[in-house]
Design an enzyme around this catalytic site. Sequence first.
Site, PDB file in Angstrom:
ATOM      1  N   GLU A 119      -4.852  -6.996  36.645  1.00 33.26           N
ATOM      2  CA  GLU A 119      -5.344  -8.182  35.928  1.00 33.26           C
ATOM      3  C   GLU A 119      -4.380  -9.371  36.017  1.00 33.26           C
ATOM      4  OE1 GLU A 119      -8.031  -9.150  34.185  1.00 33.26           O
ATOM      5  OE2 GLU A 119      -9.241  -7.354  34.398  1.00 33.26           O
ATOM      6  N   TYR A 155       0.363   4.107  -3.905  1.00 32.74           N
ATOM      7  CA  TYR A 155       1.528   4.871  -4.370  1.00 32.74           C
ATOM      8  C   TYR A 155       2.806   4.187  -3.869  1.00 32.74           C
ATOM      9  CZ  TYR A 155       1.155   6.288   0.434  1.00 32.74           C
ATOM     10  OH  TYR A 155       1.074   6.239   1.805  1.00 32.74           O
ATOM     11  N   ASP A 159       3.786   5.040   9.571  1.00 35.52           N
ATOM     12  CA  ASP A 159       3.427   3.760  10.202  1.00 35.52           C
ATOM     13  C   ASP A 159       4.155   3.518  11.524  1.00 35.52           C
ATOM     14  OD1 ASP A 159       1.844   3.420   8.016  1.00 35.52           O
ATOM     15  OD2 ASP A 159       2.898   1.693   7.189  1.00 35.52           O
ATOM     16  N   LYS A 172      -0.554   6.491  15.926  1.00 36.93           N
ATOM     17  CA  LYS A 172      -1.342   6.537  14.689  1.00 36.93           C
ATOM     18  C   LYS A 172      -2.661   5.830  14.952  1.00 36.93           C
ATOM     19  CE  LYS A 172      -0.953   5.815   9.718  1.00 36.93           C
ATOM     20  NZ  LYS A 172      -0.144   5.322   8.581  1.00 36.93           N
TER      21      LYS A 172
HETATM   22  N1  LIG Z   1       1.821   7.514   5.369  1.00 37.43           N
HETATM   23  C1  LIG Z   1       2.933   6.770   5.403  1.00 37.43           C
HETATM   24  O1  LIG Z   1       3.995   7.330   5.529  1.00 37.43           O
HETATM   25  C2  LIG Z   1       2.776   5.279   5.304  1.00 37.43           C
HETATM   26  C3  LIG Z   1       3.961   4.500   4.809  1.00 37.43           C
HETATM   27  N2  LIG Z   1       3.627   3.094   4.754  1.00 37.43           N
HETATM   28  C4  LIG Z   1       5.177   4.646   5.715  1.00 37.43           C
HETATM   29  O2  LIG Z   1       5.057   4.529   6.902  1.00 37.43           O
HETATM   30  O3  LIG Z   1       6.253   4.838   5.207  1.00 37.43           O
END
Ligand SMILES: NC(=O)C[C@H](N)C(=O)O
Length: 338
Positions: free
Chosen positions: A295, A35, A102, A174
């Site tokens: 580490e 989309y 994102d 996420k």
């Molecule tokens: N589900 C999302 O909103 C993904 C999209 N690529 C964004 O971060 O704008």
Amino acid sequence: VCFAEATDKLPNVKILATGGTIAGAGATNTTTVGYTAAVAPVEALINNVPELKKVANVSGEQISQIASENMSNEVWLKLGKRVNQLLAQDDVDGIVITHGTDTLEETAYFLNLVVKSDKPVVLVGSMRPPTAMSADGMLNLYRATILAGSKEAVGKGVLVMLNDTIHSGRDVTKTITDRVDTFKAPEIGPLGFFTGDKPVFYRAPLRKHTAATEFDISHLNELPRVDIAYHYAGNTGVVIEALTKAGAKGIVHAGTGNGSIGKAEYPAIEAAQKKGVVIVRSARVGNGIIARNGEANDDKYNFVAADSLNPQKARILLMLALTKTDNPQEIQKMFWEY
Ligand SMILES: NC(=O)C[C@H](N)C(=O)O
């Protein structure tokens, strides 16, 4: 900008739109991948959920119209300044920010560090565009608006509301590429949940946030350049060299395991430090605490251990820290505080 009819009883909630899938559109109602993000304006998002007007006096502003993979320091500064302006007004009780998923966790942590108010700020997004069957954005927006107008959310820092779950902007990340239950705070857990129209909190964040932080963006027009260098088997340090050459003031090392650094990276790291670059050790694992002098010998090499911040969140704290100091010891203290 669209104004709802004001009523005395309802809280005044501003909805600031930045884009994302929550403002997206697909070709058919089964289009959940492929989309277009960031097409519907804020007025459409508000009008799409008439029930918002029953829970708050809502009005909207368009801050940007981008898929959140295109989020930038510039938009963050614009958004942060606008949030602070609005929250200083007596006629604003809370703010909802619609955002792509994102980088939603990055914007949430940035605002958690720079918003100068106890009033609620709630980030919301969706995993399916509004045109899809079982789209999640409308209910998420409805609940985010209730949360932004609620007494329960006051003083809890910047919050993230998706999939019935309330998270702290510091801890949330996420975790799944393509499903609605993607936002989690692994190991730490959410702050609370929605049951029907009611937000229920079970804990509050202990790390310093919002009004309690030392960061002030009101006079900033840019942030210091900080990049991320991802470590992997066979890495030769070439990325660190390139980032240093590009003018990074700080580099977050997304280390293996508990923040380990490969021997072959050290020459590039030491060359970067000679140019004044501050190195923060985080981990590509994405969970757990980076122990100082674990580490790597942080004392010897003047590294900063990222505590429990993942690389993208460590980058945000390092950018803000560099507006105050380039002393690794002082920056280390900030990583333990925020
Ligand atoms: N589900 C999302 O909103 C993904 C999209 N690529 C964004 O971060 O704008």
